[in-house]
Design a protein around this motif. Structure first.
Motif, PDB file in Angstrom:
ATOM      1  N   LYS A  16      39.808  22.478  53.740  1.00  7.33           N
ATOM      2  CA  LYS A  16      39.246  22.726  52.410  1.00  7.33           C
ATOM      3  C   LYS A  16      39.357  24.155  51.889  1.00  7.33           C
ATOM      4  CE  LYS A  16      37.507  18.600  51.744  1.00  7.33           C
ATOM      5  NZ  LYS A  16      37.710  17.779  50.574  1.00  7.33           N
ATOM      6  N   VAL A  17      39.450  25.125  52.780  1.00  4.85           N
ATOM      7  CA  VAL A  17      39.387  26.522  52.349  1.00  4.85           C
ATOM      8  C   VAL A  17      40.790  27.048  52.092  1.00  4.85           C
ATOM      9  CG1 VAL A  17      38.684  28.848  53.025  1.00  4.85           C
ATOM     10  CG2 VAL A  17      37.210  26.908  53.546  1.00  4.85           C
ATOM     11  N   HIS A  18      41.047  27.321  50.807  1.00  2.03           N
ATOM     12  CA  HIS A  18      42.354  27.810  50.383  1.00  2.03           C
ATOM     13  C   HIS A  18      42.188  29.041  49.506  1.00  2.03           C
ATOM     14  CE1 HIS A  18      44.059  24.176  52.010  1.00  2.03           C
ATOM     15  NE2 HIS A  18      43.120  23.492  51.369  1.00  2.03           N
ATOM     16  N   LYS A  25      35.622  33.640  41.495  1.00  2.00           N
ATOM     17  CA  LYS A  25      36.043  32.297  41.892  1.00  2.00           C
ATOM     18  C   LYS A  25      35.730  32.047  43.360  1.00  2.00           C
ATOM     19  CE  LYS A  25      39.769  31.479  38.602  1.00  2.00           C
ATOM     20  NZ  LYS A  25      41.207  31.248  38.448  1.00  2.00           N
ATOM     21  N   ILE A  26      35.891  33.058  44.195  1.00  2.00           N
ATOM     22  CA  ILE A  26      35.604  32.912  45.625  1.00  2.00           C
ATOM     23  C   ILE A  26      34.137  32.545  45.826  1.00  2.00           C
ATOM     24  CG2 ILE A  26      35.328  34.192  47.795  1.00  2.00           C
ATOM     25  CD1 ILE A  26      38.000  35.577  47.144  1.00  2.00           C
ATOM     26  N   GLU A  27      33.241  33.250  45.189  1.00  2.00           N
ATOM     27  CA  GLU A  27      31.807  32.977  45.355  1.00  2.00           C
ATOM     28  C   GLU A  27      31.449  31.586  44.848  1.00  2.00           C
ATOM     29  OE1 GLU A  27      29.506  34.621  47.120  1.00  2.00           O
ATOM     30  OE2 GLU A  27      31.209  35.861  47.668  1.00  2.00           O
ATOM     31  N   LYS A  28      31.986  31.229  43.696  1.00  2.00           N
ATOM     32  CA  LYS A  28      31.692  29.913  43.114  1.00  2.00           C
ATOM     33  C   LYS A  28      32.265  28.812  43.999  1.00  2.00           C
ATOM     34  CE  LYS A  28      30.671  28.165  38.743  1.00  2.00           C
ATOM     35  NZ  LYS A  28      29.241  27.962  38.834  1.00  2.00           N
ATOM     36  N   GLN A  29      33.501  29.003  44.460  1.00  2.00           N
ATOM     37  CA  GLN A  29      34.122  27.998  45.317  1.00  2.00           C
ATOM     38  C   GLN A  29      33.384  27.913  46.653  1.00  2.00           C
ATOM     39  OE1 GLN A  29      38.259  28.451  46.432  1.00  2.00           O
ATOM     40  NE2 GLN A  29      38.438  26.261  46.768  1.00  2.00           N
ATOM     41  N   ALA A  30      32.958  29.046  47.199  1.00  2.00           N
ATOM     42  CA  ALA A  30      32.227  29.044  48.466  1.00  2.00           C
ATOM     43  C   ALA A  30      30.930  28.254  48.337  1.00  2.00           C
ATOM     44  CB  ALA A  30      31.934  30.476  48.916  1.00  2.00           C
ATOM     45  N   LEU A  61      30.183  32.205  55.444  1.00  2.00           N
ATOM     46  CA  LEU A  61      31.350  31.985  56.294  1.00  2.00           C
ATOM     47  C   LEU A  61      32.537  31.507  55.467  1.00  2.00           C
ATOM     48  CD1 LEU A  61      32.695  31.712  59.110  1.00  2.00           C
ATOM     49  CD2 LEU A  61      31.826  29.364  59.140  1.00  2.00           C
ATOM     50  N   ILE A  62      32.298  30.556  54.594  1.00  2.00           N
ATOM     51  CA  ILE A  62      33.373  30.026  53.756  1.00  2.00           C
ATOM     52  C   ILE A  62      33.890  31.101  52.813  1.00  2.00           C
ATOM     53  CG2 ILE A  62      33.877  28.373  51.905  1.00  2.00           C
ATOM     54  CD1 ILE A  62      31.959  26.412  53.432  1.00  2.00           C
ATOM     55  N   ALA A  63      33.008  31.891  52.222  1.00  2.00           N
ATOM     56  CA  ALA A  63      33.436  32.986  51.338  1.00  2.00           C
ATOM     57  C   ALA A  63      34.310  33.972  52.105  1.00  2.00           C
ATOM     58  CB  ALA A  63      32.224  33.700  50.733  1.00  2.00           C
ATOM     59  N   SER A  64      33.926  34.264  53.330  1.00  2.00           N
ATOM     60  CA  SER A  64      34.717  35.170  54.164  1.00  2.00           C
ATOM     61  C   SER A  64      36.110  34.606  54.420  1.00  2.00           C
ATOM     62  CB  SER A  64      33.988  35.396  55.491  1.00  2.00           C
ATOM     63  OG  SER A  64      34.774  36.127  56.382  1.00  2.00           O
ATOM     64  N   ARG A  65      36.183  33.307  54.722  1.00  2.00           N
ATOM     65  CA  ARG A  65      37.489  32.666  54.964  1.00  2.00           C
ATOM     66  C   ARG A  65      38.343  32.641  53.697  1.00  2.00           C
ATOM     67  NH1 ARG A  65      35.759  33.227  59.518  1.00  2.00           N
ATOM     68  NH2 ARG A  65      35.922  31.715  61.188  1.00  2.00           N
ATOM     69  N   LEU A  66      37.702  32.429  52.551  1.00  2.00           N
ATOM     70  CA  LEU A  66      38.432  32.458  51.280  1.00  2.00           C
ATOM     71  C   LEU A  66      38.992  33.850  51.010  1.00  2.00           C
ATOM     72  CD1 LEU A  66      36.035  30.325  49.052  1.00  2.00           C
ATOM     73  CD2 LEU A  66      38.376  29.710  49.666  1.00  2.00           C
ATOM     74  N   ALA A  72      45.615  37.420  52.841  1.00  2.00           N
ATOM     75  CA  ALA A  72      46.855  37.015  53.501  1.00  2.00           C
ATOM     76  C   ALA A  72      47.892  36.607  52.471  1.00  2.00           C
ATOM     77  CB  ALA A  72      46.586  35.870  54.473  1.00  2.00           C
ATOM     78  N   ASP A  73      47.462  35.880  51.453  1.00  3.92           N
ATOM     79  CA  ASP A  73      48.368  35.459  50.392  1.00  3.92           C
ATOM     80  C   ASP A  73      48.917  36.670  49.653  1.00  3.92           C
ATOM     81  OD1 ASP A  73      49.577  33.257  48.856  1.00  3.92           O
ATOM     82  OD2 ASP A  73      48.346  34.044  47.214  1.00  3.92           O
ATOM     83  N   GLN A  74      48.045  37.637  49.375  1.00 12.53           N
ATOM     84  CA  GLN A  74      48.465  38.856  48.684  1.00 12.53           C
ATOM     85  C   GLN A  74      49.463  39.632  49.534  1.00 12.53           C
ATOM     86  OE1 GLN A  74      47.514  39.582  45.513  1.00 12.53           O
ATOM     87  NE2 GLN A  74      49.009  41.203  45.566  1.00 12.53           N
ATOM     88  N   SER A  75      49.224  39.700  50.836  1.00 11.77           N
ATOM     89  CA  SER A  75      50.153  40.387  51.741  1.00 11.77           C
ATOM     90  C   SER A  75      51.507  39.695  51.757  1.00 11.77           C
ATOM     91  CB  SER A  75      49.594  40.425  53.165  1.00 11.77           C
ATOM     92  OG  SER A  75      48.462  41.240  53.226  1.00 11.77           O
ATOM     93  N   ASN A  76      51.483  38.361  51.780  1.00  8.44           N
ATOM     94  CA  ASN A  76      52.730  37.601  51.767  1.00  8.44           C
ATOM     95  C   ASN A  76      53.492  37.822  50.473  1.00  8.44           C
ATOM     96  OD1 ASN A  76      52.265  36.519  54.288  1.00  8.44           O
ATOM     97  ND2 ASN A  76      51.371  34.626  53.486  1.00  8.44           N
ATOM     98  N   GLU A  77      52.776  37.873  49.341  1.00  8.21           N
ATOM     99  CA  GLU A  77      53.431  38.132  48.059  1.00  8.21           C
ATOM    100  C   GLU A  77      54.032  39.527  48.038  1.00  8.21           C
ATOM    101  OE1 GLU A  77      50.833  37.498  44.752  1.00  8.21           O
ATOM    102  OE2 GLU A  77      50.524  35.379  45.244  1.00  8.21           O
ATOM    103  N   ASN A  78      53.294  40.510  48.550  1.00 13.63           N
ATOM    104  CA  ASN A  78      53.788  41.884  48.559  1.00 13.63           C
ATOM    105  C   ASN A  78      54.990  42.048  49.472  1.00 13.63           C
ATOM    106  OD1 ASN A  78      51.839  42.701  46.756  1.00 13.63           O
ATOM    107  ND2 ASN A  78      50.453  43.470  48.313  1.00 13.63           N
ATOM    108  N   SER A  79      54.983  41.418  50.634  1.00  7.29           N
ATOM    109  CA  SER A  79      56.130  41.553  51.547  1.00  7.29           C
ATOM    110  C   SER A  79      57.334  40.786  50.997  1.00  7.29           C
ATOM    111  CB  SER A  79      55.786  41.097  52.957  1.00  7.29           C
ATOM    112  OG  SER A  79      55.246  39.808  52.983  1.00  7.29           O
TER     113      SER A  79
END
Length: 84
Positions: A16-18, A25-30, A61-66, A72-79
């Motif tokens: 579920k955590v993407h 959005k992170i807080e609301k989704q969490a 915990l969920i907010a932290s994972r989000l 990680a997504d931002q790092s992947n986009e930057n690389s």
């Protein structure tokens, strides 16, 4: 916490955590996901107290994972941009 509760939480979070880029959005989704997680845990017979005993506030915990997923997504986009 029981092994069953640990396995449930790991699987549920993995499913579920993407990534979300906006902190709002992170807080609301969490918040939404924490409610869903608690409901699903109850459906499969795992008391929320069992989960929270081990991990504390599941919304945090969920907010932290989000946030980790967004980083990680931002790092992947930057690389990806630097290798183009």
């Amino acid at each position: 916490m029981s092994e069953h509760a640990i396995e449930f939480l790991r699987g549920w979070i993995g499913e579920k955590v993407h990534c979300q880029h906006s902190p709002v959005k992170i807080e609301k989704q969490a918040e939404t996901l924490a409610k869903e997680c608690a409901a699903k845990a109850a459906e499969v017979g795992i008391p929320l107290e069992d989960i929270q005993e081990e991990v504390g506030d599941i919304q945090e915990l969920i907010a932290s994972r989000l946030e980790e997923a967004a980083e990680a997504d931002q790092s992947n986009e930057n690389s990806g941009k630097t290798s183009e």
